[in-house]
Design a protein around this motif. Structure first.
Motif, short mmCIF file in Angstrom:
data_model
loop_
_atom_site.label_atom_id
_atom_site.label_comp_id
_atom_site.label_asym_id
_atom_site.label_seq_id
_atom_site.Cartn_x
_atom_site.Cartn_y
_atom_site.Cartn_z
N LYS A 60 35.26 42.50 32.11
CA LYS A 60 35.56 41.74 33.33
C LYS A 60 35.49 42.74 34.48
N THR A 153 38.39 45.50 33.55
CA THR A 153 39.54 45.15 32.75
C THR A 153 39.12 44.56 31.41
N ASP A 155 40.86 42.05 28.14
CA ASP A 155 41.98 41.26 27.64
C ASP A 155 42.70 42.05 26.57
N GLN A 156 44.03 42.12 26.67
CA GLN A 156 44.81 42.93 25.74
C GLN A 156 44.72 42.44 24.30
N ALA A 203 43.88 40.18 38.75
CA ALA A 203 43.69 40.13 37.31
C ALA A 203 44.81 39.33 36.65
N GLN A 206 47.31 39.10 31.07
CA GLN A 206 46.90 39.64 29.78
C GLN A 206 45.76 40.66 29.88
N GLU A 207 45.42 41.03 31.09
CA GLU A 207 44.35 42.00 31.28
C GLU A 207 44.92 43.42 31.42
#
Length: 242
Positions: A60, A153, A155-156, A203, A206-207
């Motif tokens: 992202k 970034t 996503d975690q 953001a 969760q990023e």
């Protein structure tokens, strides 16, 4: 009468690709000349052809220019100054992942030291000159004056393998930029200030921040851009298993 044959398209392409890769460097001084949105979009479109596990395409990208860029620079530079004044604030600025090892060993620590002192030596910054070191480090948070800042970034929820995918995507951006006469500087320095950056760029919760990057036209007159890091010979890192 003999003549030199016209190089095939494949040879020309190989030369162009090699030139883009070998001319890539971490530029630390940029001209104020802007970069058109269409050029940035095209670079990102080309870069998106990077491979990723099962085609997850985990990247992202947030593009900062003008007021949004300048506001982030102001916020992070202020935090960087505050951190120097009060080192106890370090607990507030944590990276989402360990970019560097907790314990350095050779040969990596040797290369790191050579890199740092070679750069500082070029700039006339001597060991112990904390003011100049701080100012030079803060150049990161000014995007080295580049008109375009990029934030990346992830996503975690994604696994560590997505960072491998991300590396290929980032390299594609830097090579595509070189093909258009632009330069870049990938920057993990931003990672510790994610708590400031992520809300600024919009953001999601969760990023996590992977890194930042400066993008623009290199300043050919600034001596910092004379700094070129060495590379180990192929024989030193390659093992032929046969």
């Amino acid at each position: 009468m003999s003549h030199n044959p016209t190089p095939s398209a494949s040879v020309i392409s190989a030369q162009a690709v090699d030139a883009a890769i070998t001319s890539r460097m971490s530029v630390r001084a940029f001209l104020p000349q802007g970069v058109e949105r269409e050029v940035i979009e095209h670079i990102l479109e080309v870069a998106s052809r990077a491979p990723s596990g099962t085609n997850t395409q985990p990247w992202k990208v947030y593009v900062l220019q003008g007021a949004s860029r300048d506001a982030l620079v102001q916020k992070v530079c202020a935090a960087h100054d505050a951190l120097r004044a009060d080192p106890s604030l370090a607990s507030e600025y944590r990276e989402a992942y360990d970019y560097y090892p907790e314990k350095w060993v050779s040969p990596y620590i040797d290369r790191r030291r050579e890199n740092g002192w070679s750069l500082y030596g070029l700039l006339g910054i001597t060991k112990g000159d904390k003011d100049k070191m701080h100012a030079q480090h803060q150049r990161n948070f000014r995007f080295f004056d580049a008109p375009v800042g990029l934030m990346f970034t992830l996503d975690q929820v994604m696994g560590r393998g997505s960072l491998v995918d991300y590396g290929m995507f980032l390299q594609n951006i830097m090579i595509a930029a070189r093909g258009r006469g632009l330069h870049t500087c990938p920057q993990a320095a931003w990672n510790g200030f994610a708590k400031i950056i992520l809300p600024h760029i919009g953001a999601g919760e969760q990023e996590m921040l992977v890194c930042g990057m400066s993008l623009g036209y290199a300043d050919p007159e600034d001596k910092v851009n004379d700094f070129h890091t060495p590379r180990e010979p192929v024989a030193s890192f390659t093992h032929w298993c046969g």
